[in-house]
Design a protein around this motif. Structure first.
Motif, PDB file in Angstrom:
ATOM      1  N   VAL A  42      42.328  35.165  45.079  1.00  0.00           N
ATOM      2  CA  VAL A  42      43.554  34.713  44.425  1.00  0.00           C
ATOM      3  C   VAL A  42      43.477  33.202  44.282  1.00  0.00           C
ATOM      4  N   LEU A  43      43.405  32.741  43.031  1.00  0.00           N
ATOM      5  CA  LEU A  43      43.268  31.310  42.767  1.00  0.00           C
ATOM      6  C   LEU A  43      44.496  30.873  41.985  1.00  0.00           C
ATOM      7  N   GLY A  44      45.472  30.346  42.701  1.00  0.00           N
ATOM      8  CA  GLY A  44      46.722  29.987  42.039  1.00  0.00           C
ATOM      9  C   GLY A  44      47.397  31.217  41.460  1.00  0.00           C
ATOM     10  N   GLU A  45      47.655  31.163  40.152  1.00  0.00           N
ATOM     11  CA  GLU A  45      48.343  32.273  39.485  1.00  0.00           C
ATOM     12  C   GLU A  45      47.413  33.444  39.180  1.00  0.00           C
ATOM     13  N   ASP A  46      46.103  33.192  39.251  1.00  0.00           N
ATOM     14  CA  ASP A  46      45.141  34.210  38.804  1.00  0.00           C
ATOM     15  C   ASP A  46      44.490  34.940  39.968  1.00  0.00           C
ATOM     16  N   THR A  47      44.257  36.219  39.738  1.00  0.00           N
ATOM     17  CA  THR A  47      43.472  36.986  40.718  1.00  0.00           C
ATOM     18  C   THR A  47      42.188  37.458  40.049  1.00  0.00           C
ATOM     19  N   PHE A  48      41.088  37.301  40.787  1.00  0.00           N
ATOM     20  CA  PHE A  48      39.795  37.811  40.322  1.00  0.00           C
ATOM     21  C   PHE A  48      39.266  38.758  41.391  1.00  0.00           C
ATOM     22  N   VAL A  49      38.377  39.620  40.957  1.00  0.00           N
ATOM     23  CA  VAL A  49      37.846  40.602  41.894  1.00  0.00           C
ATOM     24  C   VAL A  49      36.330  40.461  41.955  1.00  0.00           C
ATOM     25  N   LEU A  50      35.827  40.252  43.176  1.00  0.00           N
ATOM     26  CA  LEU A  50      34.377  40.285  43.373  1.00  0.00           C
ATOM     27  C   LEU A  50      34.067  41.736  43.722  1.00  0.00           C
ATOM     28  N   ASP A  51      33.593  42.452  42.752  1.00  0.00           N
ATOM     29  CA  ASP A  51      33.388  43.892  42.929  1.00  0.00           C
ATOM     30  C   ASP A  51      31.959  44.113  43.448  1.00  0.00           C
ATOM     31  N   PHE A  52      31.826  44.042  44.757  1.00  0.00           N
ATOM     32  CA  PHE A  52      30.478  44.129  45.342  1.00  0.00           C
ATOM     33  C   PHE A  52      29.820  45.489  45.100  1.00  0.00           C
ATOM     34  N   PRO A  53      30.561  46.612  45.218  1.00  0.00           N
ATOM     35  CA  PRO A  53      29.879  47.883  44.935  1.00  0.00           C
ATOM     36  C   PRO A  53      29.303  47.925  43.522  1.00  0.00           C
ATOM     37  N   LYS A  54      30.016  47.301  42.558  1.00  0.00           N
ATOM     38  CA  LYS A  54      29.538  47.346  41.163  1.00  0.00           C
ATOM     39  C   LYS A  54      28.743  46.093  40.790  1.00  0.00           C
ATOM     40  N   ARG A  55      28.626  45.142  41.737  1.00  0.00           N
ATOM     41  CA  ARG A  55      27.853  43.896  41.506  1.00  0.00           C
ATOM     42  C   ARG A  55      28.414  43.112  40.319  1.00  0.00           C
ATOM     43  N   SER A  56      29.733  43.069  40.199  1.00  0.00           N
ATOM     44  CA  SER A  56      30.303  42.319  39.072  1.00  0.00           C
ATOM     45  C   SER A  56      31.539  41.535  39.515  1.00  0.00           C
ATOM     46  N   VAL A  57      31.912  40.559  38.710  1.00  0.00           N
ATOM     47  CA  VAL A  57      33.152  39.797  38.926  1.00  0.00           C
ATOM     48  C   VAL A  57      34.059  40.125  37.755  1.00  0.00           C
ATOM     49  N   ARG A  58      35.308  40.469  38.026  1.00  0.00           N
ATOM     50  CA  ARG A  58      36.168  40.966  36.952  1.00  0.00           C
ATOM     51  C   ARG A  58      37.624  40.643  37.247  1.00  0.00           C
ATOM     52  N   GLU A  59      38.474  41.008  36.285  1.00  0.00           N
ATOM     53  CA  GLU A  59      39.910  40.909  36.512  1.00  0.00           C
ATOM     54  C   GLU A  59      40.369  42.174  37.224  1.00  0.00           C
ATOM     55  N   PRO A  60      41.536  42.130  37.852  1.00  0.00           N
ATOM     56  CA  PRO A  60      42.004  43.328  38.569  1.00  0.00           C
ATOM     57  C   PRO A  60      42.272  44.483  37.602  1.00  0.00           C
ATOM     58  N   ILE A  61      42.102  45.681  38.104  1.00  0.00           N
ATOM     59  CA  ILE A  61      42.438  46.866  37.309  1.00  0.00           C
ATOM     60  C   ILE A  61      43.823  47.307  37.753  1.00  0.00           C
ATOM     61  N   GLU A  62      44.642  47.630  36.794  1.00  0.00           N
ATOM     62  CA  GLU A  62      46.019  47.976  37.155  1.00  0.00           C
ATOM     63  C   GLU A  62      46.060  49.127  38.151  1.00  0.00           C
ATOM     64  N   GLY A  63      46.896  48.966  39.174  1.00  0.00           N
ATOM     65  CA  GLY A  63      47.087  50.032  40.153  1.00  0.00           C
ATOM     66  C   GLY A  63      46.012  50.104  41.211  1.00  0.00           C
ATOM     67  N   GLU A  64      45.102  49.114  41.250  1.00  0.00           N
ATOM     68  CA  GLU A  64      44.032  49.270  42.256  1.00  0.00           C
ATOM     69  C   GLU A  64      44.479  48.860  43.656  1.00  0.00           C
ATOM     70  N   GLY A  65      45.700  48.302  43.787  1.00  0.00           N
ATOM     71  CA  GLY A  65      46.256  48.073  45.129  1.00  0.00           C
ATOM     72  C   GLY A  65      45.654  46.863  45.808  1.00  0.00           C
ATOM     73  N   ARG A  66      45.927  46.770  47.114  1.00  0.00           N
ATOM     74  CA  ARG A  66      45.492  45.585  47.863  1.00  0.00           C
ATOM     75  C   ARG A  66      44.009  45.706  48.217  1.00  0.00           C
ATOM     76  N   TYR A  67      43.317  44.617  48.108  1.00  0.00           N
ATOM     77  CA  TYR A  67      41.880  44.652  48.420  1.00  0.00           C
ATOM     78  C   TYR A  67      41.691  44.589  49.929  1.00  0.00           C
TER      79      TYR A  67
END
Ligand code: FES
Length: 512
Positions: free
Chosen positions: A356-381
């Motif tokens: 969470v960087l200020g107003e924005d949230t990014f996801v380090l998706d380690f299982p998928k080896r990618s960095v992305r925006e959150p997917i709706e409904g994916e809940g708390r990491y």
């Protein structure tokens, strides 16, 4: 041998053969969060820097102060270089103008020649990914009369090499206080945080006492911390209010612990204190009465904060200005190639991590080896960090290879997690170059060593700790069916062998 404290983990060692300057640190580290305590700005740094040998134990910013080395240390000094798997320390010192390197071999006694003759030295290099920024080390110096072991904040696992090479150690300089962000930055109830803090505070001092016993030196100098936090928003981190949940106890607290436990030989050194050590004889002088510092510690810190406010302001001015460039592409560029090169570490992290960087949230998706925006409904990491985007923009701008050595040690962030500590996650953040990640991933794949056993309180357990191979016959403590390894405080359930502190890391154990 004459040993002068130059603050924190820094010492100046004078022998007949020549002088060694160790870990001089003056400028604030980690986004202006840490300052040396007590203040060491008043020392004659040009004179101290006019040394024959330079020893920088590792690249953590409270040991490697580039600005200071550049301005005050003799570039003709011979660098006593620890034997690390990646050459980052040498490269950084070369950038500053150092050209002469004595490449030590891990835990091997060497003889070096200074202007006045020969000196025996040994650098014990720790090379696990969790040791410092891929490497931490301790230095042994012997001038024929005195043996000094400057262990600073390293955590060696084998003390036999020390005694086999040098016999009795006369003076032992070591860390005893916290140097981490846990548990302060965690999003947990205050009472739980305080309890975790108490455990952490005590474990750090217990570990140091265990080292003191194993080294068996005549004199012991608590060193390498704690730092002082001068920024108003971090002042609560200083141990100046008798808070038992504070992880940064000072030298006086530890010297008191030593005497409570019957350990003799504790020596207080403040910046400018000089210890003349001749074998087992020691004479000590201080530049000022230590009571002026510790008698009213909060008052001393307040005056220091006022005096060094311009330094902190200058530091803030050096951070990246707020900018409009989107962060997602920059984060993808940085993290995705590292993820792609680290299967074992990504699998060890095992879950998407929220950033969470200020107003924005990014996801380090380690299982998928990618960095992305959150997917709706994916809940708390399961794991997450909330960081001021200005700090992230600064490390991105500066191509920092290590977010532990910049953002995390600053304590200027918040974190949450469900479940135990995940060592793979922090290792990932300190290995943001191809070279580092390749080494760390390879290390984990070869790390498991459970061949030897030892007996502890009615249990047979593997002798080497599954974390970083500490000798559990020395660092292991059993209470009921829980084993604690005092080197880093990790715990195992002996009935199942399950690690209670971090994912993976099973231990072989059986009741006798
Ligand atoms: S070596 Fe780290 S807990 Fe044992």
């Amino acid at each position: 041998m004459q040993i002068t404290s130059v603050g924190h983990a820094g010492f100046h060692i004078r022998t007949a053969a020549g002088t060694i300057l160790c870990d001089p640190w003056v400028n604030p580290a980690y986004f202006g969060s840490w300052f040396p305590f007590p203040d060491n700005t008043q020392l004659d740094w040009d004179e101290l820097g006019d040394c024959d040998f330079l020893y920088v134990s590792h690249l953590h910013r409270d040991h490697f102060d580039a600005e200071h080395l550049l301005a005050h240390v003799n570039k003709d000094a011979t660098v006593l270089l620890p034997d690390y798997p990646v050459p980052d320390l040498r490269r950084e010192l070369e950038k500053l103008g150092f050209t002469t390197f004595f490449e030590t071999e891990n835990s091997v006694k060497h003889t070096v020649t200074g202007p006045g003759g020969e000196l025996d030295i040994m650098v014990i290099a720790l090379r696990a990914p969790a040791d410092g920024p891929i490497g931490d080390s301790g230095l042994v110096v012997a001038d024929g009369e005195t043996v000094c072991f400057n262990m600073n904040d390293a955590r060696p696992v084998d003390m036999d090499v020390l005694h086999d090479a040098f016999g009795h150690v006369d003076i032992h300089l070591l860390q005893y206080s916290g140097a981490i962000w846990y548990p302060m930055v965690y999003d947990i109830p205050a009472r739980t945080k305080s309890n975790f803090g108490k455990q952490k505070r005590q474990r750090g001092m217990d570990r140091a006492r265990s080292y003191i016993e194993q080294v068996g030196a005549t004199w012991v100098v608590p060193s390498a911390g704690p730092p002082v936090f001068l920024d108003d928003e971090l002042r609560y981190l200083n141990d100046d209010r008798g808070d038992e949940g504070n992880i940064f106890p000072d030298q006086m607290v530890f010297l008191d612990q030593m005497s409570v436990h019957g350990s003799a030989g504790g020596v207080l050194m403040i910046p400018g204190s000089v210890a003349d050590v001749r074998g087992t004889e020691l004479t000590l002088s201080h530049p000022v009465d230590p009571d002026e510092i510790y008698g009213d510690k909060a008052g001393y810190i307040e005056k220091m904060a006022q005096r060094l406010a311009p330094v902190l302001e200058r530091e803030r001015q050096s951070w990246a200005a707020s900018a409009d460039e989107p962060l997602l592409p920059q984060l993808k560029d940085l993290f995705e190639p590292i993820m792609a090169a680290s299967d074992l570490i990504c699998d060890g992290i095992g879950y998407p991590v929220g950033l969470v960087l200020g107003e924005d949230t990014f996801v380090l998706d380690f299982p998928k080896r990618s960095v992305r925006e959150p997917i709706e409904g994916e809940g708390r990491y399961r794991y997450g960090f909330r960081i001021d985007p200005q700090l992230v923009r600064t490390v991105l701008r500066d191509h920092e290879p290590d977010w532990v050595n910049t953002i995390f040690l600053s304590t200027r962030f918040q974190a949450w997690r469900i479940g135990g500590y995940n060592e793979f996650l922090y290792t990932f953040f300190k290995c943001l170059t191809d070279e580092r990640i390749a080494y760390a991933d390879g290390w984990f794949s070869e790390a498991h060593d459970d061949s030897a056993s030892c007996e502890l309180a009615g249990w047979e357990v593997q002798r080497r700790c599954p974390h970083l191979k500490a000798d559990l016959s020395k660092f292991g403590v059993v209470e009921g069916s829980t084993l604690t390894c005092n080197l880093h405080g990790w715990q195992w359930d002996l009935e199942s062998g399950r690690c209670k502190t971090s994912k993976g890391h099973e231990l072989r154990s059986r009741r006798l």
